[in-house]
Design a protein around this motif. Structure first.
Motif, PDB file in Angstrom:
ATOM      1  N   MET A   1       0.836  -1.194   0.000  1.00 48.12           N
ATOM      2  CA  MET A   1       0.000   0.000   0.000  1.00 48.12           C
ATOM      3  C   MET A   1       0.875   1.250   0.000  1.00 48.12           C
ATOM      4  N   VAL A   2       0.556   2.211  -0.867  1.00 47.77           N
ATOM      5  CA  VAL A   2       1.295   3.467  -0.911  1.00 47.77           C
ATOM      6  C   VAL A   2       0.678   4.438   0.093  1.00 47.77           C
ATOM      7  N   MET A   3       1.502   4.904   1.013  1.00 52.42           N
ATOM      8  CA  MET A   3       1.001   5.810   2.027  1.00 52.42           C
ATOM      9  C   MET A   3       0.885   7.244   1.483  1.00 52.42           C
ATOM     10  N   LYS A   4      -0.144   7.940   1.915  1.00 48.42           N
ATOM     11  CA  LYS A   4      -0.321   9.342   1.542  1.00 48.42           C
ATOM     12  C   LYS A   4       0.661  10.192   2.338  1.00 48.42           C
ATOM     13  N   SER A   5       1.002  11.340   1.791  1.00 43.16           N
ATOM     14  CA  SER A   5       1.979  12.201   2.460  1.00 43.16           C
ATOM     15  C   SER A   5       1.380  12.849   3.705  1.00 43.16           C
ATOM     16  N   LEU A   6       2.221  13.024   4.705  1.00 39.46           N
ATOM     17  CA  LEU A   6       1.822  13.661   5.957  1.00 39.46           C
ATOM     18  C   LEU A   6       2.018  15.164   5.864  1.00 39.46           C
ATOM     19  N   SER A   7       1.088  15.907   6.448  1.00 42.47           N
ATOM     20  CA  SER A   7       1.263  17.360   6.542  1.00 42.47           C
ATOM     21  C   SER A   7       2.259  17.663   7.657  1.00 42.47           C
ATOM     22  N   THR A   8       2.722  18.894   7.721  1.00 41.31           N
ATOM     23  CA  THR A   8       3.649  19.299   8.782  1.00 41.31           C
ATOM     24  C   THR A   8       3.024  19.073  10.149  1.00 41.31           C
ATOM     25  N   TYR A   9       1.745  19.424  10.267  1.00 47.45           N
ATOM     26  CA  TYR A   9       1.041  19.242  11.540  1.00 47.45           C
ATOM     27  C   TYR A   9       0.966  17.763  11.911  1.00 47.45           C
ATOM     28  N   GLU A  10       0.655  16.915  10.938  1.00 49.40           N
ATOM     29  CA  GLU A  10       0.540  15.480  11.196  1.00 49.40           C
ATOM     30  C   GLU A  10       1.882  14.863  11.583  1.00 49.40           C
ATOM     31  N   ILE A  11       2.957  15.347  10.987  1.00 56.53           N
ATOM     32  CA  ILE A  11       4.301  14.875  11.351  1.00 56.53           C
ATOM     33  C   ILE A  11       4.596  15.222  12.809  1.00 56.53           C
ATOM     34  N   GLU A  12       4.238  16.428  13.201  1.00 57.20           N
ATOM     35  CA  GLU A  12       4.449  16.869  14.590  1.00 57.20           C
ATOM     36  C   GLU A  12       3.666  15.996  15.554  1.00 57.20           C
ATOM     37  N   GLN A  13       2.426  15.696  15.209  1.00 62.20           N
ATOM     38  CA  GLN A  13       1.594  14.878  16.091  1.00 62.20           C
ATOM     39  C   GLN A  13       2.072  13.432  16.149  1.00 62.20           C
ATOM     40  N   LEU A  14       2.556  12.914  15.039  1.00 59.15           N
ATOM     41  CA  LEU A  14       3.097  11.557  15.026  1.00 59.15           C
ATOM     42  C   LEU A  14       4.323  11.466  15.933  1.00 59.15           C
ATOM     43  N   ASP A  15       5.116  12.516  15.943  1.00 59.13           N
ATOM     44  CA  ASP A  15       6.272  12.578  16.846  1.00 59.13           C
ATOM     45  C   ASP A  15       5.814  12.584  18.299  1.00 59.13           C
ATOM     46  N   GLN A  16       4.739  13.319  18.594  1.00 58.56           N
ATOM     47  CA  GLN A  16       4.205  13.374  19.957  1.00 58.56           C
ATOM     48  C   GLN A  16       3.605  12.027  20.372  1.00 58.56           C
ATOM     49  N   ILE A  17       3.016  11.319  19.432  1.00 54.09           N
ATOM     50  CA  ILE A  17       2.473   9.977  19.710  1.00 54.09           C
ATOM     51  C   ILE A  17       3.611   9.048  20.120  1.00 54.09           C
ATOM     52  N   THR A  18       4.696   9.081  19.368  1.00 54.15           N
ATOM     53  CA  THR A  18       5.860   8.239  19.662  1.00 54.15           C
ATOM     54  C   THR A  18       6.433   8.563  21.038  1.00 54.15           C
ATOM     55  N   LYS A  19       6.518   9.842  21.359  1.00 50.36           N
ATOM     56  CA  LYS A  19       7.042  10.254  22.666  1.00 50.36           C
ATOM     57  C   LYS A  19       6.129   9.781  23.790  1.00 50.36           C
ATOM     58  N   TRP A  20       4.807   9.869  23.571  1.00 56.96           N
ATOM     59  CA  TRP A  20       3.864   9.402  24.599  1.00 56.96           C
ATOM     60  C   TRP A  20       4.007   7.904  24.820  1.00 56.96           C
ATOM     61  N   GLU A  21       4.185   7.151  23.754  1.00 61.47           N
ATOM     62  CA  GLU A  21       4.318   5.695  23.878  1.00 61.47           C
ATOM     63  C   GLU A  21       5.559   5.309  24.688  1.00 61.47           C
ATOM     64  N   GLN A  22       6.573   6.151  24.650  1.00 64.35           N
ATOM     65  CA  GLN A  22       7.845   5.831  25.308  1.00 64.35           C
ATOM     66  C   GLN A  22       7.970   6.400  26.718  1.00 64.35           C
ATOM     67  N   ILE A  23       7.118   7.357  27.069  1.00 66.99           N
ATOM     68  CA  ILE A  23       7.245   8.018  28.366  1.00 66.99           C
ATOM     69  C   ILE A  23       6.826   7.095  29.503  1.00 66.99           C
ATOM     70  N   GLU A  24       7.487   7.225  30.646  1.00 65.50           N
ATOM     71  CA  GLU A  24       7.194   6.392  31.806  1.00 65.50           C
ATOM     72  C   GLU A  24       5.861   6.797  32.430  1.00 65.50           C
ATOM     73  N   PRO A  25       5.068   5.835  32.907  1.00 67.58           N
ATOM     74  CA  PRO A  25       3.781   6.159  33.560  1.00 67.58           C
ATOM     75  C   PRO A  25       3.980   7.144  34.707  1.00 67.58           C
ATOM     76  N   SER A  26       3.023   8.048  34.885  1.00 70.72           N
ATOM     77  CA  SER A  26       3.168   9.126  35.857  1.00 70.72           C
ATOM     78  C   SER A  26       2.486   8.841  37.188  1.00 70.72           C
ATOM     79  N   VAL A  27       2.561   7.584  37.658  1.00 63.75           N
ATOM     80  CA  VAL A  27       2.036   7.285  38.991  1.00 63.75           C
ATOM     81  C   VAL A  27       3.017   7.796  40.027  1.00 63.75           C
ATOM     82  N   LEU A  28       2.641   7.705  41.313  1.00 64.25           N
ATOM     83  CA  LEU A  28       3.497   8.239  42.373  1.00 64.25           C
ATOM     84  C   LEU A  28       4.868   7.576  42.370  1.00 64.25           C
ATOM     85  N   ALA A  29       5.857   8.326  42.760  1.00 61.96           N
ATOM     86  CA  ALA A  29       7.226   7.834  42.789  1.00 61.96           C
ATOM     87  C   ALA A  29       7.355   6.593  43.667  1.00 61.96           C
ATOM     88  N   LYS A  30       8.254   5.706  43.270  1.00 60.48           N
ATOM     89  CA  LYS A  30       8.429   4.450  44.003  1.00 60.48           C
ATOM     90  C   LYS A  30       8.825   4.692  45.457  1.00 60.48           C
TER      91      LYS A  30
END
Length: 275
Positions: free
Chosen positions: A1-30
Motif C-alpha cells: 500500500m502506498v502511504m499518503k503524504s503527511l502534513s507538517t502538523y501530522e508529522i508533529e503529532q506523530l512525533d508526539q504519539i511516539t514520545k507518549w508511547e515511550q514516556i514512563e507512567p506518571s504514577v506516584l514515585a516508588k
C-alpha cells in the motif's frame, strides 16, 4: 500500500504519539510506597480487585451512554460522527482538547468533593472516576470519528485505559501491544473471524476474562497509589482533587494519542504493523 503524504502538523503529532508511547507512567514515585503502605492497605480492603473488575464493564457502558454526540456534530458541522474521519486531524484535535479540559475540570471538582470525606467516600469516588474516564475516552473517540459501540471497539477503549493506568513501563508496553493488535483487527475487519473461531472452540472467552482480571488488578493498584493520601484526615479534599485530575489527565492523553494514530492509519498516512 502506498502511504499518503503527511502534513507538517501530522508529522508533529506523530512525533508526539511516539514520545507518549515511550514516556514512563506518571504514577506516584516508588519512594513513596513505604510511606503510603498503611493507607494503601486500608484502601485495598475498601476497594478490592473484584470491585474494580465489576466496575469496568458497567462503567464502560455508562461512559459510552453519557458521551453525547450533539455538540461534536454541531461544532464539526458534520451530519454523522464517521464524517470526522474525512476531516482534518487539526479539527479533531481541537475538539478533543475541549473534551479533555472539561473532563479535567470535572475530575478535580468531583475529587475535591468526595475527598473531603476521607477513605470512606472513596467507595463513591472510584466508580464516579472510572465512569468519567470511560466517558472521556468515548467522547474523545467521537472527536476523531469513532463511536466505539462494537465489541472490538469496547475492547479498544479498555486497552486505552490499560495503557493510561499502567504502573510500570513494562505494563504500559504490554498494553500498547494489545492496543496495536486491536487496531490491526479493526483495520482488517477480522473480528468476525475471531468470533467464529471462539464459537468453534478454537479460541474461548478465557483470554478476555483473564485480561479483565489482570487489567482490574493493575487499575486497582494505580488508583490505590493515587488515592492513598486521600485517607489522611484534613488533606483528603486537596489530594482527591489533585489525584483525580492527574488520573483523568493520563486517560485523556492516552485516548488522544491512540485515536490520533488510528485516524492517521485509517487515512492511509501511516501503516499499522502486526506483531
Amino acid at each position: 500500500m502506498v502511504m499518503k503524504s503527511l502534513s507538517t502538523y501530522e508529522i508533529e503529532q506523530l512525533d508526539q504519539i511516539t514520545k507518549w508511547e515511550q514516556i514512563e507512567p506518571s504514577v506516584l514515585a516508588k519512594g513513596t510506597d513505604l510511606l503510603l503502605k498503611p493507607f494503601s492497605w486500608t484502601l485495598n480492603k475498601i476497594i478490592p480487585p473484584k470491585v474494580i473488575e465489576g466496575a469496568i464493564s458497567s462503567c464502560n457502558a455508562a461512559g459510552s451512554f453519557l458521551a453525547d454526540q450533539g455538540d461534536i456534530l454541531r461544532d464539526a458541522e458534520v451530519e454523522k460522527i464517521s464524517d470526522l474521519r474525512n476531516k482534518s486531524l487539526e479539527l479533531s484535535d481541537k475538539m478533543a482538547n475541549e473534551v479533555h479540559n472539561w473532563a479535567l475540570g470535572l475530575a478535580i471538582a468531583e475529587g475535591g468533593a468526595t475527598g473531603a470525606g476521607g477513605a470512606f467516600t472513596i467507595l463513591i469516588d472510584i466508580p464516579a472516576l472510572i465512569t468519567l474516564a470511560f466517558r472521556t475516552m468515548h467522547k474523545i473517540g467521537l472527536c476523531y470519528g469513532y463511536e466505539c459501540n462494537t465489541p472490538e471497539d469496547r475492547m479498544y477503549i479498555n486497552m486505552i485505559l490499560s495503557a493510561a493506568s499502567a504502573n510500570t513501563v513494562k505494563e504500559k508496553a504490554v498494553a500498547l501491544v494489545g492496543l496495536k493488535q486491536i487496531e490491526v483487527i479493526i483495520a482488517k475487519q477480522t473480528w468476525k473471524k475471531i468470533s467464529q473461531k471462539a464459537a468453534a472452540g478454537k479460541m474461548g472467552p478465557e483470554a478476555l476474562i483473564m485480561f479483565i482480571k489482570s487489567f482490574s488488578k493493575s487499575l486497582g493498584k494505580n488508583l490505590t497509589k493515587r488515592k492513598a493520601l486521600q485517607a489522611i484526615p484534613y488533606v483528603g479534599a486537596a489530594v482527591g482533587a489533585s489525584m483525580n485530575g492527574s488520573f483523568i489527565q493520563d486517560v485523556a492523553w492516552a485516548a488522544r494519542r491512540a485515536f490520533q494514530k488510528r485516524w492517521l492509519a485509517d487515512n492511509e498516512k501511516i501503516e499499522l504493523e502486526e506483531n
